[in-house]
Enzyme design. Sequence first.
Site, PDB file in Angstrom:
ATOM      1  N   GLY A  38     -13.561   5.993  -9.534  1.00  0.00           N
ATOM      2  CA  GLY A  38     -13.105   6.705  -8.364  1.00  0.00           C
ATOM      3  C   GLY A  38     -11.538   6.456  -7.951  1.00  0.00           C
ATOM      4  O   GLY A  38     -11.020   5.855  -8.493  1.00  0.00           O
ATOM      5  N   CYS A  40     -11.022   4.353  -5.375  1.00  0.00           N
ATOM      6  CA  CYS A  40     -10.952   2.981  -5.153  1.00  0.00           C
ATOM      7  C   CYS A  40     -10.215   2.222  -6.512  1.00  0.00           C
ATOM      8  O   CYS A  40      -9.330   1.445  -6.234  1.00  0.00           O
ATOM      9  CB  CYS A  40     -12.240   2.327  -4.790  1.00  0.00           C
ATOM     10  SG  CYS A  40     -12.219   0.585  -4.889  1.00  0.00           S
ATOM     11  N   ALA A 112     -18.116  18.830 -12.854  1.00  0.00           N
ATOM     12  CA  ALA A 112     -19.395  19.346 -12.628  1.00  0.00           C
ATOM     13  C   ALA A 112     -19.701  20.293 -11.413  1.00  0.00           C
ATOM     14  O   ALA A 112     -19.030  19.814 -10.397  1.00  0.00           O
ATOM     15  CB  ALA A 112     -20.575  18.000 -12.385  1.00  0.00           C
ATOM     16  N   VAL A 268      -1.746  10.635   6.233  1.00  0.00           N
ATOM     17  CA  VAL A 268      -2.120  10.978   7.564  1.00  0.00           C
ATOM     18  C   VAL A 268      -3.808  11.035   7.333  1.00  0.00           C
ATOM     19  O   VAL A 268      -4.324  11.687   8.118  1.00  0.00           O
ATOM     20  CB  VAL A 268      -1.602  12.071   8.148  1.00  0.00           C
ATOM     21  CG1 VAL A 268      -0.244  11.654   8.468  1.00  0.00           C
ATOM     22  CG2 VAL A 268      -1.708  13.268   7.206  1.00  0.00           C
ATOM     23  N   ARG A 270      -7.904  11.204   4.975  1.00  0.00           N
ATOM     24  CA  ARG A 270      -8.341  11.809   3.666  1.00  0.00           C
ATOM     25  C   ARG A 270      -9.333  12.904   3.980  1.00  0.00           C
ATOM     26  O   ARG A 270      -9.960  12.469   5.408  1.00  0.00           O
ATOM     27  CB  ARG A 270      -9.085  10.829   2.810  1.00  0.00           C
ATOM     28  CG  ARG A 270      -7.826   9.825   2.417  1.00  0.00           C
ATOM     29  CD  ARG A 270      -8.304   8.976   1.413  1.00  0.00           C
ATOM     30  NE  ARG A 270      -8.881   9.407   0.238  1.00  0.00           N
ATOM     31  CZ  ARG A 270      -8.317   9.778  -1.117  1.00  0.00           C
ATOM     32  NH1 ARG A 270      -6.886   9.550  -1.288  1.00  0.00           N
ATOM     33  NH2 ARG A 270      -9.084  10.002  -2.088  1.00  0.00           N
ATOM     34  N   ALA A 316     -14.827   1.640   0.137  1.00  0.00           N
ATOM     35  CA  ALA A 316     -15.598   1.641  -0.845  1.00  0.00           C
ATOM     36  C   ALA A 316     -16.883   0.845  -0.811  1.00  0.00           C
ATOM     37  O   ALA A 316     -17.799   1.287  -1.344  1.00  0.00           O
ATOM     38  CB  ALA A 316     -14.752   0.750  -2.002  1.00  0.00           C
ATOM     39  N   HIS A 443     -13.802 -28.095   6.187  1.00  0.00           N
ATOM     40  CA  HIS A 443     -12.681 -28.455   6.678  1.00  0.00           C
ATOM     41  C   HIS A 443     -11.743 -29.235   5.400  1.00  0.00           C
ATOM     42  O   HIS A 443     -12.145 -29.747   4.472  1.00  0.00           O
ATOM     43  CB  HIS A 443     -12.772 -29.527   7.450  1.00  0.00           C
ATOM     44  CG  HIS A 443     -11.350 -30.020   8.097  1.00  0.00           C
ATOM     45  ND1 HIS A 443     -10.849 -29.428   8.970  1.00  0.00           N
ATOM     46  CD2 HIS A 443     -10.704 -31.304   8.056  1.00  0.00           C
ATOM     47  CE1 HIS A 443      -9.758 -29.924   9.390  1.00  0.00           C
ATOM     48  NE2 HIS A 443      -9.693 -31.094   8.797  1.00  0.00           N
TER      49      HIS A 443
HETATM   50  P1  NAD Z   1      -5.958   6.519   8.590  1.00  0.00           P
HETATM   51  O1  NAD Z   1      -6.643   7.394   9.255  1.00  0.00           O
HETATM   52  O2  NAD Z   1      -6.010   5.011   8.729  1.00  0.00           O
HETATM   53  O3  NAD Z   1      -4.429   6.568   9.187  1.00  0.00           O
HETATM   54  C1  NAD Z   1      -3.616   7.783   9.518  1.00  0.00           C
HETATM   55  C2  NAD Z   1      -2.614   7.645  10.551  1.00  0.00           C
HETATM   56  O4  NAD Z   1      -1.660   8.832  10.606  1.00  0.00           O
HETATM   57  C3  NAD Z   1      -3.235   7.408  11.971  1.00  0.00           C
HETATM   58  O5  NAD Z   1      -2.773   6.386  12.337  1.00  0.00           O
HETATM   59  C4  NAD Z   1      -2.761   8.968  12.678  1.00  0.00           C
HETATM   60  O6  NAD Z   1      -2.557   8.769  13.718  1.00  0.00           O
HETATM   61  C5  NAD Z   1      -1.398   8.995  11.839  1.00  0.00           C
HETATM   62  N1  NAD Z   1      -1.134  10.509  11.782  1.00  0.00           N
HETATM   63  C6  NAD Z   1      -1.969  11.540  11.582  1.00  0.00           C
HETATM   64  N2  NAD Z   1      -1.185  12.773  11.605  1.00  0.00           N
HETATM   65  C7  NAD Z   1      -0.035  12.305  11.571  1.00  0.00           C
HETATM   66  C8  NAD Z   1       1.296  13.115  11.940  1.00  0.00           C
HETATM   67  N3  NAD Z   1       1.504  14.444  11.593  1.00  0.00           N
HETATM   68  N4  NAD Z   1       2.331  12.223  12.022  1.00  0.00           N
HETATM   69  C9  NAD Z   1       2.463  10.920  11.825  1.00  0.00           C
HETATM   70  N5  NAD Z   1       1.228  10.394  11.983  1.00  0.00           N
HETATM   71  C10 NAD Z   1       0.130  10.969  11.908  1.00  0.00           C
HETATM   72  O7  NAD Z   1      -5.891   7.228   7.190  1.00  0.00           O
HETATM   73  P2  NAD Z   1      -5.015   6.676   5.847  1.00  0.00           P
HETATM   74  O8  NAD Z   1      -4.261   5.587   6.032  1.00  0.00           O
HETATM   75  O9  NAD Z   1      -4.326   8.050   5.184  1.00  0.00           O
HETATM   76  O10 NAD Z   1      -6.213   6.263   4.938  1.00  0.00           O
HETATM   77  C11 NAD Z   1      -7.273   7.131   4.392  1.00  0.00           C
HETATM   78  C12 NAD Z   1      -8.620   6.429   4.326  1.00  0.00           C
HETATM   79  O11 NAD Z   1      -8.595   5.303   3.279  1.00  0.00           O
HETATM   80  C13 NAD Z   1      -8.912   5.620   5.722  1.00  0.00           C
HETATM   81  O12 NAD Z   1     -10.497   6.096   6.089  1.00  0.00           O
HETATM   82  C14 NAD Z   1      -8.806   4.264   5.363  1.00  0.00           C
HETATM   83  O13 NAD Z   1      -9.530   3.408   5.809  1.00  0.00           O
HETATM   84  C15 NAD Z   1      -9.039   4.056   3.898  1.00  0.00           C
HETATM   85  N6  NAD Z   1      -8.173   2.971   3.305  1.00  0.00           N
HETATM   86  C16 NAD Z   1      -8.786   2.003   3.502  1.00  0.00           C
HETATM   87  C17 NAD Z   1      -8.032   1.001   2.972  1.00  0.00           C
HETATM   88  C18 NAD Z   1      -8.627  -0.553   3.136  1.00  0.00           C
HETATM   89  O14 NAD Z   1      -9.863  -0.865   3.530  1.00  0.00           O
HETATM   90  N7  NAD Z   1      -7.889  -1.672   3.069  1.00  0.00           N
HETATM   91  C19 NAD Z   1      -7.015   0.928   2.249  1.00  0.00           C
HETATM   92  C20 NAD Z   1      -6.399   2.209   2.123  1.00  0.00           C
HETATM   93  C21 NAD Z   1      -7.069   3.264   2.589  1.00  0.00           C
END
Ligand code: NAD
Length: 454
Positions: A38, A40, A112, A268, A270, A316, A443
């Site tokens: 997927g 991830c 599917a 911004v 998913r 994930a 430690h």
């Molecule tokens: P996110 O929701 O973390 O961040 C999106 C950001 O975009 C927010 O801060 C929001 O305020 C901003 N935003 C929205 N519309 C905007 C605009 N028009 N102009 C400027 N800023 C705007 O979403 P993401 O970073 O796209 O990540 C998607 C998903 O994937 C999340 O659920 C995230 O937790 C997951 N993810 C997790 C990891 C990790 O665990 N390390 C890494 C990558 C992604």
Amino acid sequence: MKFFLAIIGGGPAGYTAAEKASKAGKDVVLFEQNALGGTCLNVGCIPTKSLLYGAKQFYNATHAQKYGVSAENVSFDFAAMQKRKTIVVRKLVAGIKQRLNNEHCTLVNGFAKVEHRTDESVTIECNGESYEADNLMICTGSTNFVPPIPGIKENEHVWDSTDALAAAELPKSIIIVGGGVIGMEFATLYHELGVPVTVIEALPSILPNLDPEVVAVLAEKYKKAGINILTSTRVEKIEGNEVFVSSLSEAEQSINSSFSAERILVSVGRRANLNGLEALSDIELNRGAIVIDDFCKTNLLNVYACGDVTGKIMLAHVASRQAEVAIGRMLKVIPLQRIAYNAIPSVVYTNPEIASVGITETQAAEMNIEVEVNKLPMTFSGRFMAENEGETGLCKVITDAKNHSILGVHLIGNPCSEFIAAASFAVRMGYTTAEFQQVVFPHPTVSEILHEAI
Ligand code: NAD
């Protein structure tokens, strides 16, 4: 042949469910249109971490002087980094395929589509064939959200995270729209490889869902290092490689300006992917995601959903835990086991890393919970001092003021991603500070900061 379970989507939710159910002796068919693993594994966590690790090696080499080491003419080969990333991904995908084959799970590579469903049976169509199963598990994940910004669509300068990961060459400069998790991880990657980065975030802070004090440590470091972070800034339109923004100044005045870069990465958020599920017209949705109960069951008798498609927490490790619980319920193995959504750790792979679990002070206030907050700078840890020259960090612990149970832990400082699990354990088990203090930490490790702060 009628299967016990049909699973659509082979990401962390789908492959975990397939392995568990097959291992329990059930006939399982798993449909995946792309590679197993997927988002991830193929275009998310693993490829970004592979590239980030390469960038960190380069960054550390070019900043080695502070440890008394000089490294001259340090360079990197982005194509080689990309090649390594692809090999890491390929090996892990092969590993998943092997595990599913070992359990005699039927794998079907193709798109599917649900054809028909009754309470007794579900029919799936894939590659022109029909498959029948008693139960269906939807693990179709999510796709990058494209905001309705004029000029964003069909613009060759605009990337999503998948485009950025696939790029053969580094951009000469980049604007990142969205300072969330994806945005800040890519900001780290590009900055450490010497690419000028501008981050545009609509809200008053980057990483708005995390503890503000923890985020402030990162924001301060990144701004000093030269990353241009614009908060409270809205993208109005994009023309070619120019991004037009309006920002609210401290005086609440709207200021219009524009920024240009070779590439514009839009991150911004998913959205749940419901493609192929059109026949399930009576499935309950909330804001475009599938509604599930505590055991990942939808409102339809024999249909479960796990992972990003449920819109719960798009991580994930949440997806794979949901799959374990759903299969436990389906097989009546662990009928009362629920998912502890209050104790899900999350990590942002910036440099320094951020890791957290449980509630923040802000959330406690919203929930009317009276809390105590204990804070310690990471520099309290000997190991941190030995290995993080010139860096700062923070450990913040939120406890219930009445019964002293640990409700949240928020960390910034390397390598906090590696020990946040200890805090998750405390939050999950409802440990009080007195109970946690009985745990002995080795430690010298940075993890000792938990023992000191709690
Ligand atoms: P996110 O929701 O973390 O961040 C999106 C950001 O975009 C927010 O801060 C929001 O305020 C901003 N935003 C929205 N519309 C905007 C605009 N028009 N102009 C400027 N800023 C705007 O979403 P993401 O970073 O796209 O990540 C998607 C998903 O994937 C999340 O659920 C995230 O937790 C997951 N993810 C997790 C990891 C990790 O665990 N390390 C890494 C990558 C992604």
